[in-house]
Design an enzyme around this catalytic site. Sequence first.
Site: not given
Length: 413
Positions: A136-137, A153
């Site tokens: 993505r970067y 979580c």
Amino acid sequence: MHNETSESAEEPPSSTVLDKLKQFRSVGRGFWQDIQESSWNDWRWQLKNRITSVDQLQRLMPTLTPEEFAGATLANNKLAMAITPYFFNLIDPADENCPIRWQVIPRIQETHNAPWEMSDPCGEDSHSPIPGLVHRYPDRVLLLVTDRCAAYCRYCTRSRLVSNASGYDFHPEFDRQIEYVRNHSEVRDVLLSGGDPLLFSDDKLENLLKRLREIPHLEFLRIGTRIPIFLPQRITPELCAMLRKYHPLFISVHSNHPRELTIEVRESLGRLADAGIPLGNQSVLLRHVNDDPVIMKAHVQKLLMCRVRPYYIYQCDLISGSAHLRTSVRKGLQIMEELRGHTTGYAVPQYVIDAPGGGGKVPINPDYVLERDSEKVIVRNYEGKVFEYPEAVDGTPLVEPPKEVEESELVQS
Ligand code: SF4
């Protein structure tokens, strides 16, 4: 020279609460008194004995609320659920609002989806040139190496994927992932995450790290893990001895509340730090858990005592079924306002929104710059005092002042 000790040292009114939150306690065996110490300290025993069903949960905690009972009934059918005995002992069964309870015990509200919620809120799948690799970067990639975690979580950004509870059918292909990194010389940084890479055996993890280290243009490796918090027993001397061979290696842990930072966790983090691994922490801002400046202050100060630099506070992603855990950006800004200047700079993380749909992390800060033109910058400090800084000759603002965003300019996710 800036001198932090010269700031006015007022005594916060909540210092007693703060001090109490910052105390380190040992979890001990709690509900598992009959278990031998050696088993309790064995990470494989902890994994084998996780709480994964509503029956186990209710036996240990007859105080389940109707919402929790209904949520846990769906465990591992629609919702991933697992809690290590170690972490379970941190729950206060008498407190419906226990911050640990909110993080790991499912509630039926997870099945309610708001229109703006998504199964992949950070747009990872649309930035995956091959399965299990997110690019993505420009100069770094994320390798999703497993879909398993020590515990699950309730607000997980990757809940579509972890534990396969919703049938995502995740199969990372290490050979293709490594080949991709090898063929992309612009990638200088690889983050191993998932799921939790520290659930791998030492040998399996080492194999992966070794193959990555053989890529000449790779400067830097990172591991994202919640294991030191959920399962500190996993951080064995052998694991640390293996990891230290692959420097520069950083580890990002994930803790949200000061109660998670126990003596056991402090020791496990200490072992990683002793292996020369720089440690950062990522927290998610969560309603009922840590959306409170005193709790956050205790948490970041306690992290420093564990040799961990608070790195990010994430605004909770727009994950499906998370509305009951989301808190406002206003609250996040208030927390940042009460940290910056009021405590050690190293303790202050960057607050970010992961832009919905895959825009990446956007830093969110209280407004300290009140005005700026080519001649001056008007700033305020943490006490609200206003100062003028004369701008240098090349100081013409680089960006236009903010304007209202037209609906048509919004990137639709
Ligand atoms: S440990 Fe991380 S990946 Fe695993 S459930 Fe929690 S947030 Fe998700």
